[in-house]
Design a protein around this motif. Sequence first.
Motif, PDB file in Angstrom:
ATOM      1  N   GLN A   1       0.849  -1.193   0.000  1.00  0.00           N
ATOM      2  CA  GLN A   1       0.000   0.000   0.000  1.00  0.00           C
ATOM      3  C   GLN A   1       0.882   1.241   0.000  1.00  0.00           C
ATOM      4  OE1 GLN A   1      -2.619   0.215   3.336  1.00  0.00           O
ATOM      5  NE2 GLN A   1      -3.645   2.068   2.643  1.00  0.00           N
ATOM      6  N   LEU A   2       0.634   2.130  -0.969  1.00  0.00           N
ATOM      7  CA  LEU A   2       1.407   3.359  -1.056  1.00  0.00           C
ATOM      8  C   LEU A   2       0.918   4.335  -0.004  1.00  0.00           C
ATOM      9  CD1 LEU A   2       1.746   1.900  -3.820  1.00  0.00           C
ATOM     10  CD2 LEU A   2       1.965   4.176  -4.831  1.00  0.00           C
ATOM     11  N   GLN A   3       1.826   4.838   0.775  1.00  0.00           N
ATOM     12  CA  GLN A   3       1.410   5.675   1.889  1.00  0.00           C
ATOM     13  C   GLN A   3       2.466   6.719   2.228  1.00  0.00           C
ATOM     14  OE1 GLN A   3       0.582   3.302   5.375  1.00  0.00           O
ATOM     15  NE2 GLN A   3      -0.958   4.729   6.132  1.00  0.00           N
ATOM     16  N   LEU A   4       1.997   7.896   2.624  1.00  0.00           N
ATOM     17  CA  LEU A   4       2.846   8.951   3.176  1.00  0.00           C
ATOM     18  C   LEU A   4       2.291   9.289   4.550  1.00  0.00           C
ATOM     19  CD1 LEU A   4       3.178  11.315   0.074  1.00  0.00           C
ATOM     20  CD2 LEU A   4       5.005   9.925   1.062  1.00  0.00           C
ATOM     21  N   VAL A   5       3.148   9.315   5.542  1.00  0.00           N
ATOM     22  CA  VAL A   5       2.707   9.608   6.903  1.00  0.00           C
ATOM     23  C   VAL A   5       3.546  10.741   7.469  1.00  0.00           C
ATOM     24  CG1 VAL A   5       2.360   8.713   9.223  1.00  0.00           C
ATOM     25  CG2 VAL A   5       1.959   7.226   7.252  1.00  0.00           C
ATOM     26  N   GLU A   6       2.878  11.836   7.795  1.00  0.00           N
ATOM     27  CA  GLU A   6       3.551  12.986   8.378  1.00  0.00           C
ATOM     28  C   GLU A   6       3.613  12.862   9.895  1.00  0.00           C
ATOM     29  OE1 GLU A   6       0.852  14.633   5.000  1.00  0.00           O
ATOM     30  OE2 GLU A   6       0.719  13.172   6.626  1.00  0.00           O
ATOM     31  N   SER A   7       4.625  13.494  10.465  1.00  0.00           N
ATOM     32  CA  SER A   7       4.747  13.578  11.918  1.00  0.00           C
ATOM     33  C   SER A   7       5.550  14.819  12.263  1.00  0.00           C
ATOM     34  CB  SER A   7       5.429  12.326  12.484  1.00  0.00           C
ATOM     35  OG  SER A   7       6.725  12.186  11.967  1.00  0.00           O
ATOM     36  N   GLY A   8       5.547  15.158  13.540  1.00  0.00           N
ATOM     37  CA  GLY A   8       6.356  16.280  14.001  1.00  0.00           C
ATOM     38  C   GLY A   8       5.587  17.552  14.268  1.00  0.00           C
ATOM     39  N   GLY A   9       4.314  17.551  13.957  1.00  0.00           N
ATOM     40  CA  GLY A   9       3.527  18.727  14.264  1.00  0.00           C
ATOM     41  C   GLY A   9       3.288  18.873  15.754  1.00  0.00           C
ATOM     42  N   GLY A  10       2.734  20.008  16.133  1.00  0.00           N
ATOM     43  CA  GLY A  10       2.458  20.228  17.547  1.00  0.00           C
ATOM     44  C   GLY A  10       2.276  21.692  17.833  1.00  0.00           C
ATOM     45  N   LEU A  11       2.304  22.010  19.113  1.00  0.00           N
ATOM     46  CA  LEU A  11       2.135  23.379  19.583  1.00  0.00           C
ATOM     47  C   LEU A  11       3.511  23.997  19.829  1.00  0.00           C
ATOM     48  CD1 LEU A  11       0.351  25.678  20.695  1.00  0.00           C
ATOM     49  CD2 LEU A  11       0.446  24.521  22.925  1.00  0.00           C
ATOM     50  N   VAL A  12       3.711  25.167  19.282  1.00  0.00           N
ATOM     51  CA  VAL A  12       4.984  25.857  19.436  1.00  0.00           C
ATOM     52  C   VAL A  12       4.719  27.342  19.607  1.00  0.00           C
ATOM     53  CG1 VAL A  12       5.295  26.109  16.939  1.00  0.00           C
ATOM     54  CG2 VAL A  12       7.302  26.126  18.439  1.00  0.00           C
ATOM     55  N   GLN A  13       5.578  28.007  20.342  1.00  0.00           N
ATOM     56  CA  GLN A  13       5.426  29.448  20.540  1.00  0.00           C
ATOM     57  C   GLN A  13       5.964  30.212  19.331  1.00  0.00           C
ATOM     58  OE1 GLN A  13       7.404  30.354  24.262  1.00  0.00           O
ATOM     59  NE2 GLN A  13       5.552  29.905  25.441  1.00  0.00           N
ATOM     60  N   PRO A  14       5.478  31.411  19.140  1.00  0.00           N
ATOM     61  CA  PRO A  14       6.033  32.236  18.060  1.00  0.00           C
ATOM     62  C   PRO A  14       7.545  32.372  18.212  1.00  0.00           C
ATOM     63  CG  PRO A  14       4.041  33.226  18.914  1.00  0.00           C
ATOM     64  CD  PRO A  14       4.355  32.072  19.826  1.00  0.00           C
ATOM     65  N   GLY A  15       8.232  32.252  17.088  1.00  0.00           N
ATOM     66  CA  GLY A  15       9.686  32.297  17.113  1.00  0.00           C
ATOM     67  C   GLY A  15      10.342  30.942  17.273  1.00  0.00           C
ATOM     68  N   GLY A  16       9.544  29.940  17.584  1.00  0.00           N
ATOM     69  CA  GLY A  16      10.077  28.605  17.791  1.00  0.00           C
ATOM     70  C   GLY A  16      10.287  27.848  16.492  1.00  0.00           C
ATOM     71  N   SER A  17      10.705  26.597  16.634  1.00  0.00           N
ATOM     72  CA  SER A  17      11.015  25.760  15.470  1.00  0.00           C
ATOM     73  C   SER A  17      10.337  24.402  15.586  1.00  0.00           C
ATOM     74  CB  SER A  17      12.530  25.540  15.364  1.00  0.00           C
ATOM     75  OG  SER A  17      13.206  26.747  15.167  1.00  0.00           O
ATOM     76  N   LEU A  18      10.083  23.832  14.438  1.00  0.00           N
ATOM     77  CA  LEU A  18       9.594  22.466  14.357  1.00  0.00           C
ATOM     78  C   LEU A  18      10.213  21.813  13.136  1.00  0.00           C
ATOM     79  CD1 LEU A  18       5.729  22.608  15.026  1.00  0.00           C
ATOM     80  CD2 LEU A  18       7.447  21.524  16.482  1.00  0.00           C
ATOM     81  N   ARG A  19      10.389  20.507  13.207  1.00  0.00           N
ATOM     82  CA  ARG A  19      10.796  19.757  12.031  1.00  0.00           C
ATOM     83  C   ARG A  19       9.732  18.711  11.735  1.00  0.00           C
ATOM     84  NH1 ARG A  19      15.937  15.847  10.563  1.00  0.00           N
ATOM     85  NH2 ARG A  19      14.831  14.413  11.977  1.00  0.00           N
TER      86      ARG A  19
END
Length: 121
Positions: A1-19
């Motif tokens: 089964q062809l699939q793409l699964v995202e992760s790494g989202g969440g709550l962050v303060q302004p000026g912060g970083s996420l990957r």
Amino acid sequence: QLQLVESGGGLVQPGGSLRLSCAASGFTLDYYAIGWFRQAPGKEREGVSCMSDSGRTTYYADFGEGRFTISRDNAKNTVYLQMNSLKLEDTAVYYCAAGSRCPSAHGMAYWGKGTLVTVSS
């Protein structure tokens, strides 16, 4: 089964970083252009960034230029979106996609279900 699964989202303060990460299964990302898109509440989906199948060409939306970086690790069959200096207006569901060409969503054939990024103080 062809699939793409995202992760790494969440709550962050302004000026912060996420990957954000996007892992592919059932197919090899090496041969595909990869893109990140987002959709904020009440708004249309928009392109964030895209990388050609060769990796030699990248595209960034104006709002992400200088703050976001797209990358891919073919050995892990995973793509990433590093987001720095996040702003309130970056709040959205972020989707990864794979397809034949950048940067339009019309060039994308496979889509993940998205990961929510919330920028809030």
